[in-house]
Enzyme design. Structure first.
Site, mmCIF file in Angstrom:
data_model
loop_
_atom_site.group_PDB
_atom_site.id
_atom_site.type_symbol
_atom_site.label_atom_id
_atom_site.label_comp_id
_atom_site.label_asym_id
_atom_site.label_seq_id
_atom_site.Cartn_x
_atom_site.Cartn_y
_atom_site.Cartn_z
ATOM 1 N N HIS A 287 0.813 -1.225 0.000
ATOM 2 C CA HIS A 287 0.000 0.000 0.000
ATOM 3 C C HIS A 287 0.846 1.274 0.000
ATOM 4 O O HIS A 287 0.312 2.368 -0.191
ATOM 5 C CB HIS A 287 -0.919 0.053 1.224
ATOM 6 C CG HIS A 287 -2.013 -0.969 1.206
ATOM 7 N ND1 HIS A 287 -2.860 -1.121 0.133
ATOM 8 C CD2 HIS A 287 -2.395 -1.891 2.123
ATOM 9 C CE1 HIS A 287 -3.724 -2.096 0.399
ATOM 10 N NE2 HIS A 287 -3.468 -2.588 1.593
ATOM 11 N N HIS B 7 -6.538 -6.880 -0.611
ATOM 12 C CA HIS B 7 -6.583 -5.432 -0.827
ATOM 13 C C HIS B 7 -5.755 -5.068 -2.060
ATOM 14 O O HIS B 7 -4.698 -5.655 -2.292
ATOM 15 C CB HIS B 7 -6.039 -4.690 0.395
ATOM 16 C CG HIS B 7 -6.744 -5.023 1.673
ATOM 17 N ND1 HIS B 7 -6.268 -5.963 2.557
ATOM 18 C CD2 HIS B 7 -7.909 -4.572 2.176
ATOM 19 C CE1 HIS B 7 -7.110 -6.064 3.584
ATOM 20 N NE2 HIS B 7 -8.115 -5.232 3.374
ATOM 21 N N ASP C 50 -5.107 -12.556 3.394
ATOM 22 C CA ASP C 50 -6.292 -12.028 4.081
ATOM 23 C C ASP C 50 -7.588 -12.226 3.294
ATOM 24 O O ASP C 50 -8.657 -11.827 3.762
ATOM 25 C CB ASP C 50 -6.101 -10.544 4.441
ATOM 26 C CG ASP C 50 -5.405 -9.744 3.365
ATOM 27 O OD1 ASP C 50 -5.204 -10.264 2.253
ATOM 28 O OD2 ASP C 50 -5.065 -8.576 3.640
HETATM 29 ZN ZN ZN Z 1 -4.428 -7.008 2.651
#
Ligand code: ZN
Length: 312
Positions: A126, A165, A244
């Site tokens: 990220h 993500h 995740d």
């Molecule tokens: Zn993640």
């Protein structure tokens, strides 16, 4: 096939405060599992070096690096964003996590190792060139990929990211870099809420609905990632390995199984074997439910090593 596990004690000292999901118990769970399963006896354990300023500067400008240094507290905690907590020892951890990526590239390009799994934290995907976020400080895998391009002279590297993500940092950093093909699957709409764009010659992003399970995930890989990767013929494959999306992990709604993570690892190895002489550098990103995290990392590493799993 020889595989290294790169980590460093400093990565356990990155204290994110009480009740933070991204904590040192993740690495302890993975390493305990390696001992239970016997992987510890066949993996080569390597200490992550500190990343150099020159290596970091390929991805993050000096002003950003200086701002991170200045934000590290002398005691207690500081927040780089609402989710990203640092303590006095976090800079050392972040430098080791990025350094692990560089060392991993040197090991596989030097022919010492076929593949490497980096069990490091903070995670990286990220972190944009000038913005820390989502538990990430430096984009570790981007630092590794940039090292592969600039020092080892590679012309084509792939970064595949199956964390639930979107790897917004890696995407931003390599936006205009045609030597890097970035392939990602992620729950959408979901954190970090990157706007969807049309895919391009160096970016294959496949959003998954919150209801996605094995079938949708595997179709995304088979229909979108694999044709692009096969055509690109990467000379080295990087994996942003986040776990995740597992059904036991309450960080997301996507519900994958242990078998899905093994399956995608096998497909990644096929790509690596076809054009990259089996060279894979895999780096831990997310994965917060400790049991599924440890099992899936173990299975992932076994696929890298071409070892068969003894259990379903
Ligand atoms: Zn993640």
């Amino acid at each position: 096939m020889p595989t290294a596990y790169i980590t460093h004690p400093a990565c356990r000292n990155h204290d994110t405060g009480p009740d933070h999901p991204e904590n040192a118990s993740r690495l302890f769970a993975i390493e305990d599992r390696f001992v239970e399963s016997g992987l510890d006896s066949v993996l080569r354990y390597v200490d992550a070096p500190l990343v150099s300023e020159e290596q970091l500067l390929r991805v993050h400008p000096q002003g950003y690096i200086d701002a991170i240094r200045a934000a590290i507290p002398e005691s207690g905690y500081a927040r780089l964003d609402p989710d990203t907590v640092v303590c006095p020892k976090s800079l050392d951890a972040a430098y080791r996590a990025a350094g692990a990526a560089v060392a991993a590239v040197d090991l596989v390009m030097g022919g010492e190792m076929d593949s490497v799994f980096c069990g490091v934290r903070p995670p990286g995907h990220h972190a944009e060139s000038t913005r820390s976020m989502g538990f990430c400080i430096f984009d570790n895998i981007a630092v590794g990929a940039a090292h592969a391009l600039e020092v080892h002279g590679l012309k084509r590297v792939a970064v595949v990211d199956f964390d639930v993500h979107h790897g917004n940092g890696t995407e931003e950093i390599f936006e205009n870099e045609d030597r890097v093909l970035f392939c990602s699957t992620f729950q959408h709409p979901f954190y970090p809420f990157t706007p969807l764009r049309e895919n391009s010659s160096n970016r294959i992003c496949v959003p998954l609905p919150a209801t996605a399970k094995s079938d949708e995930f595997r179709a995304a890989i088979t229909d979108h990632w694999l044709p692009a990767l096969a055509a690109f013929e990467p000379e080295l494959v990087f994996v942003s390995a986040g776990f995740d999306a597992h059904r036991d992990d309450d960080m997301s709604h996507v519900a994958l199984t242990d078998g899905d993570f093994r399956w995608v690892s096998e497909r990644i190895m096929e790509i690596a074997n076809a054009s990259a002489a089996g060279r894979v550098v895999s780096m831990l990103e997310g994965g917060y439910e400790l049991n599924s995290l440890a099992r899936c990392v173990d299975a992932h590493v076994r696929v890298l090593m071409d070892l068969h799993t003894s259990h379903a």
